[in-house]
Write a protein that holds these residues in place. Structure first.
Motif, PDB file in Angstrom:
ATOM      1  N   SER A 252       8.295  77.381 103.202  1.00 55.51           N
ATOM      2  CA  SER A 252       8.217  76.760 104.521  1.00 55.51           C
ATOM      3  C   SER A 252       9.207  75.595 104.576  1.00 55.51           C
ATOM      4  CB  SER A 252       6.800  76.266 104.789  1.00 55.51           C
ATOM      5  OG  SER A 252       6.560  75.101 104.044  1.00 55.51           O
ATOM      6  N   ARG A 253       9.368  75.061 105.762  1.00 57.92           N
ATOM      7  CA  ARG A 253      10.273  73.938 105.926  1.00 57.92           C
ATOM      8  C   ARG A 253       9.454  72.694 106.209  1.00 57.92           C
ATOM      9  NH1 ARG A 253      15.643  74.833 106.670  1.00 57.92           N
ATOM     10  NH2 ARG A 253      16.175  77.011 106.367  1.00 57.92           N
ATOM     11  N   VAL A 254       9.715  71.653 105.446  1.00 55.30           N
ATOM     12  CA  VAL A 254       9.021  70.397 105.702  1.00 55.30           C
ATOM     13  C   VAL A 254      10.031  69.412 106.268  1.00 55.30           C
ATOM     14  CG1 VAL A 254       7.299  70.759 103.900  1.00 55.30           C
ATOM     15  CG2 VAL A 254       9.434  69.613 103.337  1.00 55.30           C
ATOM     16  N   LYS A 255       9.509  68.360 106.895  1.00 60.64           N
ATOM     17  CA  LYS A 255      10.387  67.369 107.497  1.00 60.64           C
ATOM     18  C   LYS A 255      10.124  66.053 106.778  1.00 60.64           C
ATOM     19  CE  LYS A 255      11.479  65.933 112.178  1.00 60.64           C
ATOM     20  NZ  LYS A 255      10.885  65.886 113.508  1.00 60.64           N
ATOM     21  N   LEU A 256      11.167  65.454 106.282  1.00 57.88           N
ATOM     22  CA  LEU A 256      11.027  64.224 105.510  1.00 57.88           C
ATOM     23  C   LEU A 256      10.200  63.178 106.262  1.00 57.88           C
ATOM     24  CD1 LEU A 256      12.093  63.920 102.693  1.00 57.88           C
ATOM     25  CD2 LEU A 256      14.085  62.742 103.583  1.00 57.88           C
ATOM     26  N   GLU A 257      10.391  63.117 107.602  1.00 61.71           N
ATOM     27  CA  GLU A 257       9.678  62.125 108.412  1.00 61.71           C
ATOM     28  C   GLU A 257       8.171  62.367 108.404  1.00 61.71           C
ATOM     29  OE1 GLU A 257      12.537  63.522 109.321  1.00 61.71           O
ATOM     30  OE2 GLU A 257      13.785  61.708 109.222  1.00 61.71           O
ATOM     31  N   ASP A 258       7.730  63.617 108.126  1.00 63.49           N
ATOM     32  CA  ASP A 258       6.290  63.912 108.112  1.00 63.49           C
ATOM     33  C   ASP A 258       5.663  63.659 106.739  1.00 63.49           C
ATOM     34  OD1 ASP A 258       6.658  64.763 110.685  1.00 63.49           O
ATOM     35  OD2 ASP A 258       6.855  66.889 110.121  1.00 63.49           O
TER      36      ASP A 258
END
Ligand SMILES: [Zn+2]
Length: 507
Positions: free
Chosen positions: A324-330
């Motif tokens: 999956s793709r995670v977002k650094l901001e999350d």
């Protein structure tokens, strides 16, 4: 690459087609000659064209095309074979209506540059399933009877990387380095808590080696310590409690660096049965007749191993984000799991209550930006030390080799936590004068993100980490330093356990 990077590949291969090849000889010859000039040289870095592949010899026998291919490091002989097979399949299919049915490589030899082979490398190379021999011309690796799946599955490349890694490995400096120590404490209690716990009935032996029934007083103490860790370490640092599966499919386990590829001998494998009562009829009869479990029959009925019993406890966490793709901001994501036992097959290595096959652990896991991952791990270490101080336990902190890098050495500069992959927290054992590891605090950098294919939306680096609190060992250390009289226990624990229940009288 660890050392001089000249490589030589010599491959003897066979391609089998659906029809006789004699009539196609001129076309095959022309295709190979052309491929030697272009197709088998394509993709090499500038100046390295001499290290690409060449078909040295070939001949046709019935439906078989036999090839001998040589190469250097770029466009390796087995890659050249795949390219050539694809080309020939297209040409011969069109002109002669014969299709490619399969390929294999009866022989593959790889020669690496001469190198010093350390004792450790010798052992490692000896364990490989192929022959590796050091000679004057270099280190020679020979493989026989490679299947099409081996050739397509990059077995040759992986084997060569493993050989190169083994040769480049510097002998391990495995001794952990102590970097901090808690205050030296006087311990009045000097007995082995394992012996005392058995005598008092706080733990009761179970027929499985390295497994114990933890009776009332012991369980109450252990759970109190777990509560303290959850309340004093996890919650203030923002870790949320979750529950992870403990039955781990092999394909998940395969992504954990250092387990199936490092210590496959240290796990329990689970074989599911076929879900057909019929399959067990013979087994049931024999059991009834002999009153003994017919082990061999059972083995024959069960399916192949499909799971392991969680040896690490953090496997499901990385799987959550796999592909999956995670977002650094999350980020960060911070979780902990204390839902049950984890397992390691210790074989003959079981030891009292400190090395058991089935044990309690609270596992902290996190996914974060690199700097945050270090900060999170360090905060867990600090909080853990604070708890040990409050529990009145003598401790020390050391830098250790992480479990997924057993063979590696320890970073020379241990003063900077950013360079430390693993800290071990240990407690003093007054009865024998040594130390007991209570937990390890790991930052894996991007290692697990890579094997689990965890991606960041903008391609930024994400790191993982995990901290395992061996709570069974916390209980051992607590009893070893404080003894078994709750009146002498520090207030925090005394208050939590209250009146200790008595274990049942067993005769
Ligand atoms: Zn872990």
């Amino acid at each position: 690459m660890g050392f001089g990077d000249k490589l030589r590949f010599e491959l003897k291969a066979e391609c089998t087609f659906s029809g006789m090849l004699e009539c196609a000889l001129p076309d095959i010859g022309a295709a190979i000659a052309q491929a030697n000039k272009t197709l088998l040289r394509k993709g090499a870095p500038r100046g390295k064209e001499a290290e690409t592949a060449r078909v040295k010899n070939w001949r046709v026998a019935g439906k078989k095309l036999e090839l001998s291919i040589e190469s250097g490091r770029y466009v390796r002989a087995h890659d050249a074979l795949l390219r050539l097979a694809k080309l020939l399949a297209a040409e011969l299919g069109e002109k002669h209506k014969v299709g490619l049915r399969g390929m294999s490589a009866p022989e593959c030899r790889v020669i690496l540059p001469p190198a010093e082979v350390s004792e450790q490398a010798k052992l490692e190379l000896g364990r490989l399933p192929y022959k590796v021999k050091a000679g004057r011309a270099g280190i020679e690796v020979s493989m026989e009877n490679l299947s099409e799946a081996d050739l397509r599955g990059r077995v040759v490349d992986r084997l060569i990387s493993m050989v190169e890694e083994a040769l480049a490995r510097v002998p391990a400096k495995a001794e952990p380095k102590v970097v901090r120590r808690g205050p030296k404490l006087d311990h009045l209690f000097k007995e082995d808590p394992f012996e005392v716990a058995k005598r008092l009935g706080w733990v009761v032996e179970f027929p499985g080696r390295g497994q114990w029934v933890y009776a009332e007083p012991y369980a109450k103490l252990l759970l109190a310590l777990e509560d303290i860790i959850a309340e004093e370490v996890a919650r203030p640092l923002g870790f949320e409690e979750v529950m992870f599966p403990k039955l781990i499919p092999l394909e998940v386990m395969q992504r954990m660096p250092g387990y199936l590829d490092g210590v496959p001998e240290g796990m329990y494998y689970v074989c599911p049965p076929p879900r057909e009562p019929e399959a067990f009829s013979g087994f049931k009869q024999k059991l009834k007749l002999t009153k003994r479990v017919p082990i061999r029959e059972l083995g024959n009925i069960l399916k192949e191993p499909a799971y392991v019993l969680a040896p690490a406890q953090c496997e499901p966490f990385y799987q959550l984000f796999a592909l999956s793709r995670v977002k650094l901001e999350d980020l960060p994501v911070k979780q902990f799991d204390r839902s049950g036992w984890t397992y390691r097959w210790e074989g003959g290595g079981v030891e009292g209550l400190v090395r058991t096959q089935e044990f309690r652990r609270i596992e902290f896991v996190f996914l974060a930006a690199p700097d945050d991952a270090i900060a999170i791990r360090d905060a867990v270490v600090e909080r853990s030390i604070k708890v040990l101080d409050e529990l009145g336990l003598e401790w020390q902190l050391s830098v250790a080799t992480p479990f997924y890098m057993r063979e590696g050495g320890i970073e020379a500069d241990v003063s900077d936590s950013r360079k430390v992959a693993t800290y071990d927290l240990e407690a003093a054992l007054p009865y024998k004068g040594g130390w007991l590891e209570l937990g390890s605090y790991n930052v894996h950098r991007s290692k697990f993100a890579e094997t689990f294919k965890i991606k960041e939306v903008r391609g930024r680096e994400v790191w993982t980490g995990c901290c395992g609190f061996g709570t069974g060992r916390w209980a051992v250390a607590f009893l070893a330093q404080h003894g078994f009289d709750p009146e002498k226990w520090p207030g925090g624990v005394k208050g939590r356990v209250g009146q200790l229940p008595k274990p049942p009288k067993l005769g």
